[in-house]
Design an enzyme around this catalytic site. Structure first.
Site, PDB file in Angstrom:
ATOM      1  N   GLU A  21      10.315  15.396  15.887  1.00  0.00           N
ATOM      2  CA  GLU A  21      10.621  15.281  14.461  1.00  0.00           C
ATOM      3  C   GLU A  21       9.837  16.368  13.720  1.00  0.00           C
ATOM      4  OE1 GLU A  21       9.325  11.630  12.323  1.00  0.00           O
ATOM      5  OE2 GLU A  21      11.355  11.683  11.503  1.00  0.00           O
TER       6      GLU A  21
ATOM      7  N   GLU B 219       9.929   0.950  10.639  1.00  0.00           N
ATOM      8  CA  GLU B 219      10.907   2.021  10.444  1.00  0.00           C
ATOM      9  C   GLU B 219      10.165   3.315  10.734  1.00  0.00           C
ATOM     10  OE1 GLU B 219      13.959   1.515  10.049  1.00  0.00           O
ATOM     11  OE2 GLU B 219      14.207  -0.381   8.994  1.00  0.00           O
TER      12      GLU B 219
ATOM     13  N   LYS C  75       0.841  -1.205   0.000  1.00  0.00           N
ATOM     14  CA  LYS C  75       0.000   0.000   0.000  1.00  0.00           C
ATOM     15  C   LYS C  75       0.874   1.252   0.000  1.00  0.00           C
ATOM     16  CE  LYS C  75      -1.755   2.838   2.885  1.00  0.00           C
ATOM     17  NZ  LYS C  75      -1.890   4.073   2.083  1.00  0.00           N
TER      18      LYS C  75
ATOM     19  N   CYS D 228      13.468  10.515   7.406  1.00  0.00           N
ATOM     20  CA  CYS D 228      13.572  10.031   8.784  1.00  0.00           C
ATOM     21  C   CYS D 228      15.019  10.093   9.276  1.00  0.00           C
ATOM     22  CB  CYS D 228      13.001   8.629   8.905  1.00  0.00           C
ATOM     23  SG  CYS D 228      13.539   7.520   7.613  1.00  0.00           S
TER      24      CYS D 228
HETATM   25  P1  NAP Z   1       1.625   7.897   8.615  1.00  0.00           P
HETATM   26  O1  NAP Z   1       0.216   8.265   8.933  1.00  0.00           O
HETATM   27  O2  NAP Z   1       2.373   7.091   9.585  1.00  0.00           O
HETATM   28  O3  NAP Z   1       1.596   7.186   7.160  1.00  0.00           O
HETATM   29  C1  NAP Z   1       2.496   6.201   6.707  1.00  0.00           C
HETATM   30  C2  NAP Z   1       1.747   5.114   5.952  1.00  0.00           C
HETATM   31  O4  NAP Z   1       0.879   4.427   6.859  1.00  0.00           O
HETATM   32  C3  NAP Z   1       0.839   5.639   4.837  1.00  0.00           C
HETATM   33  O5  NAP Z   1       0.805   4.725   3.783  1.00  0.00           O
HETATM   34  C4  NAP Z   1      -0.499   5.689   5.535  1.00  0.00           C
HETATM   35  O6  NAP Z   1      -1.579   5.684   4.656  1.00  0.00           O
HETATM   36  C5  NAP Z   1      -0.446   4.448   6.371  1.00  0.00           C
HETATM   37  N1  NAP Z   1      -1.379   4.459   7.504  1.00  0.00           N
HETATM   38  C6  NAP Z   1      -1.927   5.524   8.140  1.00  0.00           C
HETATM   39  N2  NAP Z   1      -2.740   5.126   9.124  1.00  0.00           N
HETATM   40  C7  NAP Z   1      -2.729   3.776   9.122  1.00  0.00           C
HETATM   41  C8  NAP Z   1      -3.361   2.769   9.923  1.00  0.00           C
HETATM   42  N3  NAP Z   1      -4.165   3.083  10.923  1.00  0.00           N
HETATM   43  N4  NAP Z   1      -3.104   1.476   9.650  1.00  0.00           N
HETATM   44  C9  NAP Z   1      -2.266   1.139   8.652  1.00  0.00           C
HETATM   45  N5  NAP Z   1      -1.654   2.030   7.870  1.00  0.00           N
HETATM   46  C10 NAP Z   1      -1.860   3.348   8.103  1.00  0.00           C
HETATM   47  O7  NAP Z   1       2.467   9.190   8.343  1.00  0.00           O
HETATM   48  P2  NAP Z   1       1.907  10.607   7.836  1.00  0.00           P
HETATM   49  O8  NAP Z   1       0.602  10.947   8.522  1.00  0.00           O
HETATM   50  O9  NAP Z   1       1.899  10.585   6.376  1.00  0.00           O
HETATM   51  O10 NAP Z   1       3.035  11.572   8.345  1.00  0.00           O
HETATM   52  C11 NAP Z   1       3.006  12.061   9.663  1.00  0.00           C
HETATM   53  C12 NAP Z   1       4.377  12.201  10.270  1.00  0.00           C
HETATM   54  O11 NAP Z   1       5.006  10.911  10.312  1.00  0.00           O
HETATM   55  C13 NAP Z   1       5.373  13.042   9.470  1.00  0.00           C
HETATM   56  O12 NAP Z   1       5.225  14.394   9.727  1.00  0.00           O
HETATM   57  C14 NAP Z   1       6.692  12.474   9.963  1.00  0.00           C
HETATM   58  O13 NAP Z   1       7.044  13.060  11.178  1.00  0.00           O
HETATM   59  C15 NAP Z   1       6.406  11.014  10.162  1.00  0.00           C
HETATM   60  N6  NAP Z   1       6.823  10.190   9.001  1.00  0.00           N
HETATM   61  C16 NAP Z   1       7.931   9.440   9.107  1.00  0.00           C
HETATM   62  C17 NAP Z   1       8.353   8.685   8.032  1.00  0.00           C
HETATM   63  C18 NAP Z   1       9.577   7.840   8.077  1.00  0.00           C
HETATM   64  O14 NAP Z   1      10.191   7.588   7.059  1.00  0.00           O
HETATM   65  N7  NAP Z   1       9.949   7.313   9.221  1.00  0.00           N
HETATM   66  C19 NAP Z   1       7.654   8.710   6.834  1.00  0.00           C
HETATM   67  C20 NAP Z   1       6.497   9.477   6.749  1.00  0.00           C
HETATM   68  C21 NAP Z   1       6.093  10.207   7.846  1.00  0.00           C
HETATM   69  P3  NAP Z   1      -2.256   7.090   4.198  1.00  0.00           P
HETATM   70  O15 NAP Z   1      -1.367   7.641   3.177  1.00  0.00           O
HETATM   71  O16 NAP Z   1      -3.578   6.688   3.656  1.00  0.00           O
HETATM   72  O17 NAP Z   1      -2.368   7.939   5.421  1.00  0.00           O
END
Ligand code: NAP
Ligand code: MG
Length: 449
Positions: free
Chosen positions: A352, A227, A152, A261
């Site tokens: 972060e 991660e 996904k 990250c």
């Molecule tokens: P996120 O919500 O953790 O999204 C990452 C992935 O998980 C996306 O594909 C998302 O889908 C999916 N997801 C969201 N809720 C889920 C659930 N309940 N069950 C399973 N999968 C789920 O991250 P974000 O909201 O895009 O970003 C928020 C913050 O996370 C950023 O500001 C940053 O601080 C951090 N982040 C860290 C990394 C990293 O590489 N470690 C990467 C991205 C973000 P959707 O796209 O549909 O939401």
């Protein structure tokens, strides 16, 4: 239907269809069906198919890079590197099927051997910051080990993953083996956690969602690799090549607009070198080119979304040392920003940011630098600048983080392990051992009788 927006222009780029729950279950069922034949493909043939997949991706390098530039605002240089990374990771793990060695362990009365068995269907959940590489780090070793994959992509950035799904079929990977499911995390991602046929979840994203996935996986004792976030330190000692440390610091945190990250979003500079460092650092930040990401000269493009832009702005209530520049007008543009937080309790020092913001603080000596760096719930990456080899070794061993570089900022190579300490994650990706995360060890005793 979902509108994919170009973050550099805020214009509609493409409209795509999202899968619902029934559609998700149908794809998982297909992947489950395909597992039985994929796992039994002869190792050499599976390797050959993965090499062909790598070749087909390489043949579509320009098209994939263009998609990532328009969908994610990645610079041309980065987007090309990201396609290469998928090619390299596929090629690296294409050698794995023939090298999934077990052991032969001495026992009385017979022989004892171990096998590395594939798990079944692997669910890979990808964030929007590095859509291609992070997808590849999951699907390439998973497929090589004989698993099938449901992947996904993030809602914001589905296009390159969808293209990779098409290219897999063109390359001859059988139907159902590698499946890309565009849609919502709360629907598709959550289903990977609850569906009993999905035997492992590989998640990259926020620490908050990662924790909920880990908790959800407990119900079926489902395997999980995480991660998550980071708050990595760039520690610069006064004996270092200060000019070089300053010249490379912008790239280490502002690359991909800081949405990384591994971003070194905390600079720890030894007090006696502070003035010299800041002088050089200001020059480097002002030289960092924030512009149309399709230009070969771009160092940085826009942020991914209005939501991310607004979230980053909330960190700007601390003293600003200086900023770089950014285009104005449409697009989620932000100038690289250098903050001087008053103390280690400041939000920009602890949380972060995931944007082009770096915080600078000083330290007196080695012990204080180590204590400041380790004062974080995260532990993903980091850099150490010193000419003293002994100090480089001592500090490397003392920092609680999964990936460190000395006198450089590289932390991700596909043939070395990558992952986090503490709340930055669980398990390791890439490198020679990643196959272990996609297999179970089976022990078999065969009697002499
Ligand atoms: P996120 O919500 O953790 O999204 C990452 C992935 O998980 C996306 O594909 C998302 O889908 C999916 N997801 C969201 N809720 C889920 C659930 N309940 N069950 C399973 N999968 C789920 O991250 P974000 O909201 O895009 O970003 C928020 C913050 O996370 C950023 O500001 C940053 O601080 C951090 N982040 C860290 C990394 C990293 O590489 N470690 C990467 C991205 C973000 P959707 O796209 O549909 O939401
Ligand atoms: Mg989210």
């Amino acid at each position: 239907m979902y509108d994919v927006i170009n973050p550099a222009t805020e214009k509609l780029f493409k409209t795509i269809e999202h899968l619902d729950l029934a559609g998700t279950d149908a794809v998982i069922a297909k992947a489950e069906m395909a597992f039985d034949s994929w796992r039994h493909v002869a190792p050499g043939d599976r390797g050959k198919m993965l090499r062909r997949f790598a070749e087909v991706v390489a043949e579509h390098k320009e098209e994939l890079a263009q998609l990532e530039i328009a969908n994610s605002g990645h610079t041309r240089g980065n987007a090309l590197w990201e396609v290469d990374n998928v090619v390299n990771v596929l090629t690296y793990y294409s050698a794995a099927p023939e090298r999934l060695f077990g052991r032969q362990i001495p026992v009385p009365g017979g022989i004892d051997v171990t096998f590395k068995e594939p798990l079944g269907v692997i669910g890979v959940i990808v964030p929007w910051n590095f859509p291609m590489p992070i997808a590849g780090w999951g699907f390439a070793p998973a497929l090589a080990a004989g698993n099938t994959v449901v992947l996904k992509p993030a809602e914001y950035t589905p296009l390159t993953a969808m293209k990779l799904g098409e290219l897999a079929l063109i390359a001859g990977i059988p139907e159902g083996v590698f499946n890309v499911l565009p849609g919502k995390g709360s629907v598709i991602g959550a289903r990977f956690v609850t569906h009993p046929a999905v035997r492992k979840v590989v998640f990259t994203g926020s620490t908050e969602v990662g924790k909920s996935i880990m908790a959800g996986c407990a119900d079926q004792v489902k395997r999980v690799t995480l991660e998550l976030g980071g708050k990595s330190s760039n520690i610069i000692f006064a004996d270092a090549d200060i000019a070089k440390a300053a010249a490379t610091a912008p790239g280490s945190v502002f690359d991909n607009a800081g949405q990384d990250c591994c971003a070194r979003s905390r600079i720890l500079i030894q007090k006696s070198a502070f003035d010299k460092f800041m002088e050089h650092f200001e020059v480097a930040v002002k030289k960092f080119r924030v512009e149309d990401p399709s230009l070969a000269t771009a160092d940085m493009g826009p942020l991914i979304s209005k939501k991310q832009f607004d979230s980053v702005q909330t960190f700007l209530d601390e003293p600003v040392a200086f900023t770089g520049s950014a285009p104005s007008g449409d697009g989620y543009w932000m100038a690289p920003t250098v903050l001087l937080p008053k103390n280690t309790q400041a939000r920009s020092w602890r949380e972060e940011v995931f944007g082009p913001v770096v915080s600078v603080m000083t330290f007196e000596d080695e012990a204080e630098a180590i204590a400041m760096a380790n004062d974080s719930e995260y532990g993903l990456s980091g850099s150490i600048w010193t000419r003293d080899v002994g100090r480089a070794l001592r500090v490397s061993r003392a920092i609680e983080t999964g990936n460190l570089s000395v006198n450089s900022h590289s932390s991700v190579r596909f043939w070395t392990p990558f992952g986090g300490f503490k709340q930055s994650g669980l398990g390791r990706e890439l490198g020679p051992d990643a196959l272990d995360s996609f297999t179970e060890v089976k022990n078999v005793f065969i009697s002499n009788d």
